[in-house]
Design an enzyme around this catalytic site. Structure first.
Site, mmCIF file in Angstrom:
data_model
loop_
_atom_site.group_PDB
_atom_site.id
_atom_site.type_symbol
_atom_site.label_atom_id
_atom_site.label_comp_id
_atom_site.label_asym_id
_atom_site.label_seq_id
_atom_site.Cartn_x
_atom_site.Cartn_y
_atom_site.Cartn_z
ATOM 1 N N LEU A 52 0.897 -1.240 -0.079
ATOM 2 C CA LEU A 52 -0.082 -0.092 -0.001
ATOM 3 C C LEU A 52 0.786 1.140 -0.102
ATOM 4 C CD1 LEU A 52 -2.733 -0.987 2.519
ATOM 5 C CD2 LEU A 52 -2.920 -0.750 0.231
ATOM 6 N N ASP A 53 0.439 2.253 -0.787
ATOM 7 C CA ASP A 53 1.368 3.611 -0.691
ATOM 8 C C ASP A 53 1.491 4.021 0.888
ATOM 9 O OD1 ASP A 53 1.245 3.573 -3.313
ATOM 10 O OD2 ASP A 53 -0.867 4.817 -3.363
ATOM 11 N N LYS A 54 2.598 4.566 0.991
ATOM 12 C CA LYS A 54 2.857 5.295 2.515
ATOM 13 C C LYS A 54 1.862 5.953 2.946
ATOM 14 C CE LYS A 54 6.079 8.121 5.011
ATOM 15 N NZ LYS A 54 7.363 8.976 4.908
ATOM 16 N N GLU A 55 0.967 6.634 2.256
ATOM 17 C CA GLU A 55 -0.294 7.592 2.494
ATOM 18 C C GLU A 55 -1.446 6.794 2.736
ATOM 19 O OE1 GLU A 55 1.181 7.826 -0.230
ATOM 20 O OE2 GLU A 55 2.315 9.914 -0.374
ATOM 21 N N THR A 56 -1.657 5.425 2.343
ATOM 22 C CA THR A 56 -2.686 4.753 2.178
ATOM 23 C C THR A 56 -2.776 3.832 3.564
ATOM 24 O OG1 THR A 56 -2.803 4.401 -0.026
ATOM 25 C CG2 THR A 56 -4.035 3.085 1.002
#
Length: 232
Positions: free
Chosen positions: A98-102
């Site tokens: 998952l993306d860092k922000e997700t």
């Protein structure tokens, strides 16, 4: 077990990267440089680039509700990596990313075959997300998203058409989206194509496994039923 499989199943790195370590003569078996064709027995000692590799016979399956800010990598050299965050006493690695922000559901395991099964696009496993955007959603936006979007792939230097997918509006700024692809930052890039910015993104399901009420930052073991469903 073949040496490259032994290394990858420990979670240290992929099988391909293990081959690179072997070629570079950075793998020792019982203190000696390992040849490419090498089979590991129970009592053998394996080191890769100075790191002792321990193979765990027990299969481990964990689900984590990943918070924003955590990076989905097994590399110990990257700050805020998911392995340090979970702090599990045995070697495990994330399935996909998952993306860092997700935020939301991600699986961790020590079973290499699970990665191949879940990450292969040919298997069309679905993943479900809750998406919040920065301005009011229109019917046209929902239709366009669900019909497929041309997004630029910087690696291939060409556009990729996303597969048609179910999109259900939940309120003025929120919708539920189900994907069978795993393109880099796919949802964010799809929304940006229509001048929408994702302000919050959470994965709530992978295949048959639901995030449910698991709190942010917490993890639990998969149930026997959930594990069985991974192999179907």
């Amino acid at each position: 077990m073949r040496l490259n499989q032994y290394i990858s199943s420990s979670g240290f790195c992929s099988r391909r990267q293990a081959e690179r370590y072997i070629t570079a003569e950075k793998v020792l078996v019982n203190g000696e440089i390992a040849p490419h064709v090498c089979f590991i027995e129970d009592n053998d000692e394996v080191e890769v680039d100075g790191h002792t590799i321990k193979h765990t016979a027990q299969e481990i399956y964990i689900m984590l509700n990943k918070p924003s800010g955590i990076i989905c990598t097994a590399s110990p050299y990257i700050a805020d990596n998911i392995i340090d965050f979970v702090s599990y006493p045995e070697r495990i690695f994330p399935v996909g990313r998952l993306d860092k922000e997700t935020e939301g559901l991600i699986l961790l395991t020590n079973v290499g075959g699970v990665v191949n099964e879940l990450m292969s696009e040919e298997n069309n496993h679905t993943k479900e997300y809750i998406v919040v955007v920065d301005k009011k959603i229109t019917d046209t936006f929902i239709v366009n998203l669900s019909s497929g979007v041309d997004i630029y792939n910087p690696r291939k230097k060409s556009y990729t058409r996303t597969n048609p997918c179910p999109v259900i509006q939940l309120d003025d700024y929120t919708f539920r989206m189900t994907l069978s692809q795993g393109l880099n930052r796919q949802i964010r890039r799809m929304c940006r194509n229509f001048q929408y910015t994702v302000t919050h993104l959470q994965r709530v399901r992978i295949k048959h496994i639901q995030l449910g009420s698991l709190e942010r930052g917490q993890w639990r073991y998969l149930t026997k039923e959930e594990i069985a469903g991974l192999n179907r």
